[in-house]
Design an enzyme around this catalytic site. Structure first.
Site, mmCIF file in Angstrom:
data_model
loop_
_atom_site.group_PDB
_atom_site.id
_atom_site.type_symbol
_atom_site.label_atom_id
_atom_site.label_comp_id
_atom_site.label_asym_id
_atom_site.label_seq_id
_atom_site.Cartn_x
_atom_site.Cartn_y
_atom_site.Cartn_z
ATOM 1 N N THR A 1 0.842 -1.193 0.000
ATOM 2 C CA THR A 1 0.000 0.000 0.000
ATOM 3 C C THR A 1 0.881 1.248 0.000
ATOM 4 O O THR A 1 2.072 1.170 0.266
ATOM 5 C CB THR A 1 -0.961 0.019 1.213
ATOM 6 N N GLU B 1 -2.573 -4.270 -2.676
ATOM 7 C CA GLU B 1 -2.498 -5.300 -1.637
ATOM 8 C C GLU B 1 -1.055 -5.694 -1.356
ATOM 9 O O GLU B 1 -0.253 -4.831 -1.026
ATOM 10 C CB GLU B 1 -3.361 -6.514 -1.972
ATOM 11 N N GLU C 1 -6.455 -8.133 -3.996
ATOM 12 C CA GLU C 1 -7.162 -7.607 -2.828
ATOM 13 C C GLU C 1 -8.140 -8.582 -2.209
ATOM 14 O O GLU C 1 -8.463 -8.492 -1.020
ATOM 15 C CB GLU C 1 -7.903 -6.330 -3.229
ATOM 16 N N SER D 1 -10.932 -3.765 4.808
ATOM 17 C CA SER D 1 -9.617 -3.134 4.695
ATOM 18 C C SER D 1 -9.174 -2.631 6.064
ATOM 19 O O SER D 1 -9.962 -2.527 7.001
ATOM 20 C CB SER D 1 -9.684 -1.965 3.710
ATOM 21 N N SER D 2 -7.897 -2.312 6.156
ATOM 22 C CA SER D 2 -7.342 -1.683 7.355
ATOM 23 C C SER D 2 -6.900 -0.250 7.098
ATOM 24 O O SER D 2 -6.373 0.399 8.011
ATOM 25 C CB SER D 2 -6.140 -2.487 7.862
#
Length: 632
Positions: free
Chosen positions: A430, A450, A469, A493-494
């Protein structure tokens, strides 16, 4: 006509496409070191060229007129030049992001997705865009299960290099939507700096070569990827110049025709063809599980506008992204828990203990309750409530909270818990960027493909990697898991792009890459700056630990303690004291992590007199780059 479109029209009438297309490639008003060019190879070579390239990295910059911070000097400079030519923070963010797609292709690009948070200075409102990838409509529940063994495919390298892991890209749609809503440039104008970088090339550094070598075995099994990134069978040499003419042509076509060329046109057809029939080499040994992406999935894609998450912390309003990302909710819940503690008055070890346990508690709740709100009833209001935070904070004692701990009961009944659900997502790549402009607008934007190198599959003739992803879904389907695989769904997601306001005006903008460690990196940076008395550069540079409610490794004795990944410098500084409290600190890092480092922050701090302090990583991922329009 909106004020943004009116201003764009006036700018275009006065300057035409020259506004960005003619940005200078020689020294800017604040010149920085640039490397000489190289030869005409489509990938990397060392022949001389007179074209200037931006290589010097500045970890901090202070000044006015706008600022940009990212992991790469070429990308930061692209954004700064847009600001100098009259563009706003959104214009600069998209130009920077597009340039990162050239110079940081293993972390981001138009084959991926992300989340953008925007502060509008005139309205003093924060808005967000969810450009997360989506699963194909026809994806089966057992897509990640090996039919021969009945077990999940090995995560590395099988799933990460897999057409089955490719979701519908959301990045191009995010760029177009952001520019249409808040920008002053057209998509074509915003992409021009990146197109130029792709054509004339950028200088290969240690990080680019090392990341290529980390991925060499899987890149070598995809012909298009090997041709681009492994010319002659090796990664490009440090100091050589890497060119990507296919990506330059893709940006040109995208700028001229708009995102319909991807979602309803010929580039989209190329993506689908690549997923359904990947260009494997003759000696490929990976299984390449079948991909399910169809043209109809691309045509159905849309960017989603959510209300941002918001929590009040030490007199500041902290805004971030709502689900489908768990970043805003988990950072917000952890801050609410920490709000019950007086961190600034505690010894450093005790403050870090509270930070680590608050993070573990918030991760337990994230895993149990957060997913794509189009498919899951996410109790976001409860997770971000003060009452729920108090019911979780009571679990923090003078000893480390053993992990994994169970999620909290949503009724907030004391310290009772609910059954555990879900897992921690493990992606590590990322990229993050932050921008501001002379009018006070701010962007915090995190985008990704990802894992480092994404799926490892370059679209033939297009010059960009596809994401992997969908590996962010829980691989084994469980109807109780909010992150279960479903067609059309966004995987959890984070990412946590964050903007912090005080009395309606920006104070900080911050974010990071790093998979699930994004959440802890953003949280720790905020705690360092707000509670622990560090300057922003110190808060960014400080050694990190990432408590994600992790289970002890197989074979560990009962009561092994709170398992926490930490950078070696963190272990050296605090290991003895924290281990005495029951923590088990393990060195961070895996096969996709560079030098066991956690995160790579880009941040801004807004000061009196219109001054902005731009901050990038001084060391992690080779160091980032921060720049301002006018130094002061």
């Amino acid at each position: 006509m909106t004020r943004h479109r009116l201003r764009r029209s006036l700018l275009a009438g006065a300057c035409g496409l020259a506004l960005v297309a003619s940005l200078p490639t020689s020294a800017s008003p604040a010149p920085r070191a640039a490397a000489p060019g190289a030869g005409a190879s489509p990938a990397a070579s060392d022949a001389a060229s007179a074209t200037k390239r931006w290589t010097t990295k500045n970890a901090t910059a202070l000044g006015t007129g706008g600022a940009v911070s990212s992991v790469d000097p070429e990308a930061t400079h692209a954004g700064i030049e847009v600001l100098r030519k009259g563009g706003n923070a959104v214009d600069a963010a998209i130009a920077t992001a597009a340039a990162l797609g050239v110079t940081e292709p293993y972390s981001t690009g138009i084959g991926g997705g992300g989340y953008l948070v925007y502060y509008d200075a005139k309205s003093r409102k924060v808005s967000t865009l969810d450009g997360r990838e989506t699963a194909p409509a026809s994806i089966p529940r057992d897509v990640f299960i090996d039919p021969e063994t009945g077990e999940p495919y090995p995560f590395t390298p099988d799933l990460v290099t897999s057409p089955a892991s490719v979701g519908v890209p959301g990045t191009p749609a995010t760029w177009e939507r952001a520019l249409d809503r808040w920008g002053t440039l057209s998509l074509r104008q915003a992409l021009k700096p990146a197109e130029r970088i792709a054509r004339r090339g950028f200088v290969v550094d240690d990080t680019f070569r090392e990341q290529t070598l980390q991925n060499k075995d899987r890149f070598a099994q995809v012909s298009t990827t090997a041709d681009l990134y492994l010319p002659g069978g090796d990664a490009p040499a440090v100091g050589s110049v890497f060119r990507n003419p296919d990506l330059a042509a893709t940006y040109d076509a995208l700028g001229r025709e708009g995102t319909k060329i991807i979602y309803k046109g010929r580039i989209g057809s190329d993506i689908v063809r690549t997923v359904q029939s990947p260009p494997k080499t003759a000696d490929a040994t990976l299984p390449f599980p079948k991909g399910y992406l169809e043209k109809s999935d691309l045509a159905a894609y849309s960017v989603v506008k959510h209300k941002p998450t918001k929590v009040r912390y030490r007199g500041l309003d902290v805004y971030s992204i709502a689900p489908s990302s768990s970043g805003g909710s988990t950072v917000g819940e952890a801050l609410n828990i920490l709000k019950t503690k007086k961190l600034s008055t505690l010894p450093r070890t005790e403050a870090l203990h509270d930070y680590l346990d608050a993070s573990s508690l918030a991760f337990a709740d994230r895993n149990a309750y957060v997913g794509d709100p189009a498919f899951v009833d996410v109790p976001l209001k409860t997770l971000l409530s003060k009452g729920f935070a108090r019911s979780r904070a009571c679990a923090i004692t003078d000893r480390a909270l053993p992990t994994p701990t169970d999620p909290g009961a949503l009724d907030g009944s004391g310290c009772t818990t609910a059954p555990p659900v879900g897992r921690n997502d493990t992606g590590t790549s990322t990229s993050h960027l932050v921008t501001s402009d002379r009018w006070g607008n701010v962007v915090s934007y995190t985008l990704t493909i990802e894992q480092t190198g994404g799926s490892g599959i370059v679209v033939p003739g297009r010059g960009f990697l596809l994401n992997n992803e969908l590996t962010d879904f829980t691989p084994v389907y469980d109807a109780a898991d909010p992150n279960r695989i479903e067609g059309g769904k966004r995987p959890r997601s984070s990412m946590a792009p964050t903007i912090v306001l005080k009395d309606g005006k920006p104070v900080y903008a911050v974010g990071s890459p790093g998979g699930a460690t994004i959440i802890t990196t953003v949280l720790q940076t905020l705690v360092n700056r707000i509670d622990l008395g560090m300057t922003l550069p110190e808060a960014v540079a400080a050694p990190r630990a990432s408590a994600r409610n992790t289970a002890p490794p197989a074979g560990s004795p009962a009561g092994a303690g709170a398992v926490t990944a930490a950078e070696p410098e963190f272990i050296e500084a605090y290991g003895d004291q924290l281990e005495a409290l029951g923590y088990v600190l393990t060195p961070s890092g895996d096969s996709f992590t560079l030098n066991a480092q956690i995160g790579a922050v880009a941040a801004l701090e807004f000061r009196k007199g219109g001054r902005v302090l731009a901050v990038a990583e001084p060391v992690r991922r080779g160091g980032g780059d921060a720049e301002v329009v006018r130094s002061r």
